[in-house]
Design a protein around this motif. Structure first.
Motif, short mmCIF file in Angstrom:
data_model
loop_
_atom_site.label_atom_id
_atom_site.label_comp_id
_atom_site.label_asym_id
_atom_site.label_seq_id
_atom_site.Cartn_x
_atom_site.Cartn_y
_atom_site.Cartn_z
N LEU A 1 0.97 -1.25 -0.07
CA LEU A 1 -0.16 -0.18 -0.17
C LEU A 1 0.76 1.23 -0.03
N ILE A 2 2.01 1.11 0.69
CA ILE A 2 2.90 2.40 0.91
C ILE A 2 3.64 2.48 -0.68
N PHE A 3 4.04 1.24 -1.07
CA PHE A 3 4.67 1.38 -2.24
C PHE A 3 3.84 1.91 -3.31
N SER A 4 2.53 1.53 -3.32
CA SER A 4 1.84 2.15 -4.28
C SER A 4 1.48 3.64 -4.20
N PHE A 5 1.48 4.25 -3.04
CA PHE A 5 1.37 5.50 -2.86
C PHE A 5 2.46 6.34 -3.25
N ILE A 6 3.81 5.68 -2.72
CA ILE A 6 5.01 6.40 -3.22
C ILE A 6 5.18 6.18 -4.90
N SER A 7 4.66 5.25 -5.58
CA SER A 7 4.81 4.77 -6.97
C SER A 7 4.24 6.28 -7.64
N LEU A 8 3.23 6.86 -7.14
CA LEU A 8 2.50 8.01 -7.40
C LEU A 8 3.49 9.18 -7.81
N ILE A 9 4.16 9.30 -6.84
CA ILE A 9 5.26 10.51 -6.78
C ILE A 9 6.27 10.25 -7.97
N GLY A 10 6.69 8.90 -8.27
CA GLY A 10 7.43 8.90 -9.43
C GLY A 10 8.76 8.42 -9.23
N PHE A 11 9.22 7.34 -9.91
CA PHE A 11 10.43 6.79 -9.95
C PHE A 11 11.75 7.88 -9.58
N ALA B 1 12.01 8.81 -6.15
CA ALA B 1 12.23 7.95 -5.29
C ALA B 1 13.88 7.50 -5.35
N LYS B 2 14.22 7.68 -6.56
CA LYS B 2 15.76 7.11 -6.71
C LYS B 2 16.65 8.14 -6.23
N MET B 3 16.18 9.88 -6.28
CA MET B 3 16.70 10.67 -6.02
C MET B 3 16.89 11.10 -4.37
N PHE B 4 15.74 10.88 -3.82
CA PHE B 4 15.48 11.35 -2.36
C PHE B 4 15.32 10.23 -1.43
N ILE B 5 14.63 9.19 -1.87
CA ILE B 5 14.32 8.24 -0.62
C ILE B 5 15.64 7.25 -0.39
N LYS B 6 16.32 6.79 -1.35
CA LYS B 6 17.62 6.01 -1.24
C LYS B 6 18.55 6.88 -0.24
N PRO B 7 18.93 8.02 -0.55
CA PRO B 7 19.94 8.58 0.48
C PRO B 7 19.33 8.90 1.74
N ILE B 8 18.04 9.18 1.92
CA ILE B 8 17.26 9.17 3.28
C ILE B 8 17.41 7.94 3.93
N THR B 9 17.22 6.57 3.13
CA THR B 9 17.26 5.31 4.01
C THR B 9 18.70 5.09 4.22
N ASN B 10 19.51 5.62 3.58
CA ASN B 10 21.38 5.25 3.84
C ASN B 10 21.58 6.04 5.14
N GLU B 11 21.00 7.19 5.27
CA GLU B 11 21.09 7.85 6.58
C GLU B 11 20.47 7.50 7.72
N ARG B 12 19.37 7.02 7.40
CA ARG B 12 18.61 6.51 8.60
C ARG B 12 19.35 5.28 9.12
N ILE B 13 20.05 4.31 8.29
CA ILE B 13 20.43 3.06 8.79
C ILE B 13 21.79 3.54 9.47
N LYS B 14 22.58 4.69 8.95
CA LYS B 14 23.68 5.00 9.74
C LYS B 14 23.46 5.72 11.15
N LEU B 15 22.31 6.46 11.02
CA LEU B 15 21.93 6.97 12.47
C LEU B 15 21.49 5.85 13.39
N ASN B 16 20.76 4.84 12.93
CA ASN B 16 20.35 3.59 13.86
C ASN B 16 21.45 2.85 14.24
N ASN B 17 22.47 2.67 13.17
CA ASN B 17 23.82 2.08 14.00
C ASN B 17 24.64 2.93 14.79
N PHE B 18 24.59 4.15 14.66
CA PHE B 18 25.27 5.13 15.57
C PHE B 18 24.29 5.25 16.94
N ILE B 19 23.23 5.28 16.83
CA ILE B 19 22.43 5.12 18.35
C ILE B 19 22.86 3.64 18.89
#
Length: 357
Positions: A122-132, A135-153
Motif C-alpha cells: 500500500l505504501i509502495f503504491s502511494f510512493i509510486s505516484l510520486i514517481g521513480f 524515489a531514486k533521488m531522495f528516498i535512497k539517500p534518506i534510507t542510507n542516512e537512517r541506517i547510519k543513524l540507527n547504527n550510531f544510536i
C-alpha cells in the motif's frame, strides 16, 4: 526481503537480552553470588548458553551447535536460526561468551510478514505516484542516512552501557568503596565525559568556542596522557613518550579532542601487553601502536562519520571524523600507515599558520 524483515524484528531484542545476561553475570561475580541458568531461562524468550574462553559450553539449553559457531561474529545464522554472541561478560565467573538463539515459530513470522508485505504494498503504491525519479533521488539517500543513524544510536548505547554498568556495580549495595572500585568509577566517569565531549564537539559545532591562539601543545598533551596511563594499565599497555616544547595556533578544546581520540584508539584497538608511542617533535605529532591494524582497503574510509573498519572492538565511528575535521580546520596534514596485526601510525604535520581560519 524475508531475511531483512526477520533480522530487524529479532536481533535488537536478542542483543538486549544477551547484554542483560552479561550484566547479571558481572554483577553476580562482583557481589560473590551464584547465577542460576534455570532462573535466567524463565526470564527470557530465547534459548541460551554460556561458554568459556575455550568455546566450551558451561550451561544452557543450546545443544549441538558449538562446532558451527563463529565466536568472532556477534550475529550469525545457524541451522536457519539467528544466533547472537555477546562477549561483554569478560571472563567473569568463567563466562566469556553469552550465546542467544531465537526460537520464534516461523508460522508467527510468516503471518507477521504477510501483514508487513500488505502494508508495504500500500505504501509502495502511494510512493509510486510520486514517481521513480524522486524515489531514486531522495528516498535512497534518506534510507542510507537512517541506517547510519540507527547504527550510531545502537553503538552509542553500547559504549555508554559499559562504563555505566561498572559505576553501578561499584556503588551497589554490598560493594565496598575500596581503591580498586574508586579507580573503576573514576575511569568510567572519565569515559562517559569523553563520549559527551566528542558528541558535543561533533554535533554542536556552532557552539561558541575559545578563539585559536598560540598554545604550548606539549603541556596540554602531557596533561592528557596522565589520564590515559590508567586506562592503558588495565590492558598492560606500555606508553612511551617523546615530547619536545612545541607551540601551535589552535584552541585548547580542539587540540584535546584531536590528541585524545588518537591516543584512545591506540589503546582501544591494541593488544594485551602492547605498546603506544607518542611523539611530539619537529612540528609533528605521531601516535604509533602495536594493535590489530587496519586493512589497506578500509583506509580511505576511516575518516568518514559513523564509519567503523571492524566490529570487534567498541566505538561508534566519530573519533577519526573529529580528528579529520580539526585537521582540516587548522591546516594539519594527517597521514596513516597501518598493517594488520602489526599496528597503526598516525602522523600529523603541524603546518604553522598565523590564521587557520
Amino acid at each position: 526481503m524475508e531475511s531483512n524483515l526477520y533480522y530487524d524484528l529479532i536481533t535488537s531484542n536478542m542483543k538486549s537480552v544477551a547484554s542483560k545476561i552479561s550484566s547479571t553475570i558481572i554483577y553476580a561475580h562482583m557481589t560473590n553470588q551464584k547465577i542460576s541458568p534455570e532462573k535466567i531461562k524463565k526470564n527470557i524468550d530465547f534459548d541460551f548458553a554460556l561458554f568459556n574462553v575455550d568455546h566450551e559450553k558451561l550451561a544452557g539449553d543450546i545443544n549441538n551447535i558449538e562446532t558451527k559457531l563463529d565466536f568472532r561474529k556477534d550475529i550469525q545464522k545457524v541451522n536457519n536460526s539467528y544466533v547472537v554472541i555477546d562477549d561483554s561478560a569478560l571472563g567473569h565467573l568463567g563466562v566469556n561468551y553469552v550465546v542467544i538463539k531465537e526460537t520464534i515459530l516461523h508460522k508467527k513470522i510468516s503471518k507477521l510478514r504477510n501483514k508487513i508485505l500488505i502494508s508495504f504494498f500500500l505504501i509502495f503504491s502511494f510512493i509510486s505516484l510520486i514517481g521513480f525519479y524522486l524515489a531514486k533521488m531522495f528516498i535512497k539517500p534518506i534510507t542510507n542516512e537512517r541506517i547510519k543513524l540507527n547504527n550510531f544510536i545502537k553503538d552509542t548505547t553500547h559504549e555508554l552501557n559499559t562504563p555505566i554498568t561498572a559505576i553501578l556495580m561499584c556503588t551497589s549495595k554490598g560493594s565496598s568503596l575500596n581503591e580498586k572500585n574508586l579507580q573503576r568509577i573514576n575511569l568510567s566517569a572519565k569515559r562517559i565525559s569523553e563520549i559527551y565531549k566528542d558528541l558535543i564537539f561533533l554535533f554542536l559545532q556552532d557552539k561558541k568556542r575559545d578563539l585559536p591562539q598560540e598554545l604550548r601543545i606539549d603541556k596540554i598533551l602531557n596533561e592528557q596522557i596522565e589520564y590515559f596511563k590508567a586506562l592503558a594499565s588495565k590492558k598492560r599497555i606500555t606508553i612511551t613518550i617523546t615530547i619536545e616544547p612545541t607551540s601551535y595556533i589552535i584552541d585548547k578544546e580542539s587540540f584535546i579532542r584531536l590528541s585524545n581520540n588518537l591516543i584512545s584508539n591506540a589503546i582501544k584497538y591494541n593488544k594485551i601487553n602492547g605498546t603506544v608511542d607518542i611523539i611530539l617533535k619537529n612540528n609533528q605529532l605521531i601516535v604509533k601502536d602495536s594493535g590489530i591494524g587496519i586493512d589497506k582497503k578500509y583506509l580511505k574510509d576511516i575518516f568518514k562519520r559513523f564509519y567503523r573498519a571492524n566490529d570487534v572492538q567498541g566505538g561508534f565511528g566519530i573519533g577519526l571524523n573529529i580528528v579529520y575535521t580539526i585537521c582540516k580546520q587548522f591546516n594539519i596534514k594527517v597521514d596513516v600507515d597501518s598493517k594488520q596485526n602489526i599496528g597503526t601510525i598516525f602522523t600529523l604535520n603541524l603546518n604553522y599558520t598565523k590564521n587557520p581560519h
